[in-house]
Design a protein around this motif. Structure first.
Motif, short mmCIF file in Angstrom:
data_model
loop_
_atom_site.label_atom_id
_atom_site.label_comp_id
_atom_site.label_asym_id
_atom_site.label_seq_id
_atom_site.Cartn_x
_atom_site.Cartn_y
_atom_site.Cartn_z
N UNK A 135 0.87 -1.18 0.00
CA UNK A 135 0.00 0.00 0.00
C UNK A 135 0.90 1.22 0.00
N UNK A 136 0.44 2.28 -0.61
CA UNK A 136 1.21 3.52 -0.65
C UNK A 136 1.22 4.12 0.76
N UNK A 137 2.45 4.37 1.26
CA UNK A 137 2.60 4.86 2.62
C UNK A 137 3.50 6.09 2.51
N UNK A 138 2.90 7.27 2.35
CA UNK A 138 3.70 8.46 2.07
C UNK A 138 4.27 8.33 0.67
N UNK A 139 5.59 8.48 0.58
CA UNK A 139 6.24 8.45 -0.72
C UNK A 139 6.43 7.03 -1.25
N UNK A 140 6.45 6.06 -0.32
CA UNK A 140 6.85 4.70 -0.71
C UNK A 140 5.75 3.70 -0.47
N UNK A 141 5.87 2.57 -1.14
CA UNK A 141 4.97 1.45 -0.85
C UNK A 141 5.55 0.63 0.30
N UNK A 142 4.64 0.01 1.04
CA UNK A 142 5.07 -0.83 2.15
C UNK A 142 4.05 -1.94 2.32
N UNK A 143 4.48 -3.12 2.76
CA UNK A 143 3.52 -4.20 2.99
C UNK A 143 2.75 -3.95 4.28
N UNK A 144 1.42 -3.98 4.15
CA UNK A 144 0.56 -3.72 5.31
C UNK A 144 -0.63 -4.65 5.26
N UNK A 145 -1.28 -4.79 6.40
CA UNK A 145 -2.50 -5.59 6.43
C UNK A 145 -3.60 -4.80 5.72
N UNK A 146 -4.35 -5.49 4.86
CA UNK A 146 -5.40 -4.82 4.11
C UNK A 146 -6.67 -4.73 4.95
#
Lengths: 279, 352
Positions: free
Chosen positions: B28-39
């Motif tokens: 998921x987009x987290x600020x500037x970067x993508x990061x793996x997160x729980x959906x």
């Protein structure tokens, strides 16, 4: 799956202050669950993690011997957070022990051979374990020599046992101190490398030396043993490094591809010659 | 090999069904970067990314993880005795992990799953995880996965591989776990018989877009001590500031520290990612430090990745070519360059 990070609960059954500077204490432990003692099947030369809830764990060589049943013994130098806390604990207190960990002195290879034990300072713990083991299995070894030194008579560990071993004729004891003005001191005076030079038997195919001590002692004893014709695969050492898991997983104690905790702590000089000097 | 066709509607509906029985994680987009997160419920992973800045290793191996609980309350009969912490090992599905990062998990498994000891935390979570990979059509300019035994479409360690094909996915089912989630999600439309050939063509096109490579073929036969004593380490380590960024971003770095944290009478024993870039990592209680100098620590990291690991397991180098350490090193230390120096078969003058 068994969790390898879970310590066995133990109770402190005895605390002995070993040295005149009171920095070394021996802790005797009994397992709270007797079944755990059976699982804790160890050999002389192995170590364990002493675990104190709220403080952490420290890797310490096992000073008791596999031939002594019903308890474990560890001699601990007061150095950091965990060992300082341990020094303030009392008989009856509960803590944890995780192990046995690491390899051991090569008892199968040394069977039927001469064994020379060379120790200095407080690194005599697994050597004590080894001596007690060898004396209980005396017919499985040829000549046994012990060269053990400390700074002063008051800094020697296990003094009562040293005196008992002195009296026996099936073990050659060479106790030494760096210096003393005690007029009653009837043993050697001089550094361990010097006494090794004077007292150790010459190196043969049938003679193994086990060295455990501070780096400076090891540094100066090694050339003496070489002079006495000890082959590098007959010189056995026990190493230390900072550890966390004790089972070769956390990555802290590596020397090259080897982990001191799992592939060691016992290495021959031959092995160490081909490893980085990161210990 | 079974290949399914999943259109965008089937994708969204399938994830909804999957989410009813397991946790879903994805980029998921987290600020500037993508990061793996729980959906969240109904949330779809955002596949409009090249790769996440942080590797997804924390999904199996959290940066901080509780191991045990304890109480110091003297009135409690169990005081001072560590108790297993309660853990959630319910099934989880990772959507969109890149093949390089999945391969990294299979390398790291060699460390956590040994004949003598099994790291229960890592293994239980790994076993409860299903990995749905996402093939890379456009590798980054500093990725070099094809020279590390993986590749943009590499299936190793994956349970299912998604290949984006215009407005649909071609999904290769690789394991029983992959089969099971396809069934739960209701993805059952088989792709046409030309799908495998189509995937192969896209794979070759992606590999053709790779611009970065390393050579590691001499490392196996060179002696570790010879490389260790080579003269270039001083130059390699000169600019390093020991920030540890490389180790935290790296999908194959696994070292950890163990700490106790007490609050009042209760506490936990936890483990936290650690880094061999820090002097404390190897500091003895006596004050002696076997790797007290920066050069020794930098050398340790590269020797571990490119030589010690190779010698120990004979499963290739401990690098999957994801390029993160190259992209994010603040002083531009480049593992590709270091590997080249280590791999050189003849002694060479020091030039960086």
């Amino acid at each position: 799956m068994q969790n390898p990070y879970l310590p066995y609960p133990v109770r402190i059954s005895e605390i002995i202050t070993e040295t005149e500077d009171r920095n070394l204490k021996t802790f005797k432990y009994v397992f709270i669950d007797p079944e755990d003692e059976e699982k804790f099947d160890y050999q002389a030369g192995q170590f364990a993690e002493l675990s104190i809830a709220g403080k952490g764990e420290i890797p310490i060589g096992i000073a008791s011997s596999p031939v002594e049943k019903g308890f474990l013994k560890f001699t601990v130098n007061k150095v950091g957070l965990v060992s300082t806390h341990l020094h303030n604990m009392k008989v009856g207190d509960v803590m944890g022990i995780r192990g046995p960990l690491g390899n051991w002195y090569p008892w199968d290879i040394m069977e039927g051979k001469n064994v020379v034990i060379i120790g200095g300072g407080f690194a005599f713990t697994t050597l004590r374990s080894s001596i007690v083991y060898m004396l209980a299995n005396r017919d499985r070894f040829k000549e046994i020599h012990v060269i053990y030194g400390a700074r002063t008579p008051g800094m020697l560990l296990y003094v009562d046992e040293l005196k008992e071993w002195e009296k026996r004729d099936d073990i050659h004891m060479h106790i030494t101190v760096d210096a003393t003005d005690d007029p009653d001191w009837k043993y050697n005076k001089g550094f361990v490398p010097t006494i090794t030079d004077q007292k150790a038997p010459p190196g043969t195919d049938d003679t193994y030396a086990i060295i455990c001590g501070p780096p400076i002692m090891i540094k100066f004893t090694q050339p003496v043993l070489e002079k006495l014709d000890y082959a590098h695969d007959h010189i056995i050492m026990s190493l230390e490094n900072r550890m966390k898991c004790g089972i070769g997983i956390c990555g802290h104690c590596n020397i090259g591809r080897h982990f001191v905790c799992k592939d060691g702590p016992v290495f021959t000089l031959n092995q160490l010659n081909n490893m980085p000097k990161e210990y | 090999m079974k290949v399914l066709k999943i259109n965008k509607d089937d994708w969204a509906n399938g994830l909804k069904k999957l989410g009813e029985s397991c946790r879903l994680l994805g980029p998921l987009k987290d600020g500037e970067f993508h990061n793996f997160k729980e959906l969240g419920q109904g949330e779809l992973p955002d596949f409009n990314f090249r790769n996440t800045r942080l590797s997804p290793k924390s999904i199996v191996y959290p940066q901080s993880e509780k191991m045990f609980d304890y109480t110091l309350d003297q009135n409690d009969p169990n005081h001072n005795i560590l108790k297993e912490a309660e853990k959630d090992y319910s099934p989880q599905v990772v959507l969109g992990i890149r093949p390089c990062d999945a391969k990294a998990l299979s390398l790291v498994k060699l460390n956590f799953d040994t004949p003598e000891y099994q790291d229960t935390y890592w293994l239980k979570r790994f076993e409860s995880t299903t990995l749905v990979g996402l093939a890379c059509h456009n590798p980054c300019s500093n990725c070099f996965c094809t020279s590390t035994g993986t590749g943009p479409f590499h299936p190793e360690a994956l349970d299912m591989l998604l290949v984006e094909d215009n407005d649909q996915f071609l999904a290769q089912i690789l394991t029983e776990k992959g089969e099971a989630i396809a069934k739960t999600a209701g993805w059952s439309t088989e792709a046409g018989s030309d799908a495998p050939a189509q995937i192969t063509a896209m794979k070759e096109a992606a590999e053709g877009r790779m611009t970065s490579f390393i050579s590691a073929e001499n490392l196996k036969n060179k002696s570790a001590m010879e490389i260790y004593e080579d003269p270039y380490w001083e130059d390699v380590s000169f600019s390093c500031i020991n920030c540890g960024t490389c180790t935290y971003l790296c999908p194959t770095c696994w070292c950890f520290d163990v700490q106790d944290e007490t609050c009042g009478n209760c506490g936990i024993r936890m483990r936290n990612w650690d880094s061999c870039m820090y002097p404390l990592f190897s500091l003895h209680g006596s004050g002696h430090n076997p790797r007290g100098q920066k050069l020794q620590r930098v050398r340790q990291r590269f020797m571990h990745k490119l030589k010690y690991f190779l010698d120990k397991y004979d499963e290739g180098i401990q690098c999957v070519g994801c390029g993160r350490c190259v992209r994010y090193c603040p002083v531009n230390i480049d593992i590709r360059r270091v590997c080249e120096l280590m791999n050189r078969s003849e002694a060479c003058p020091v030039t960086i």
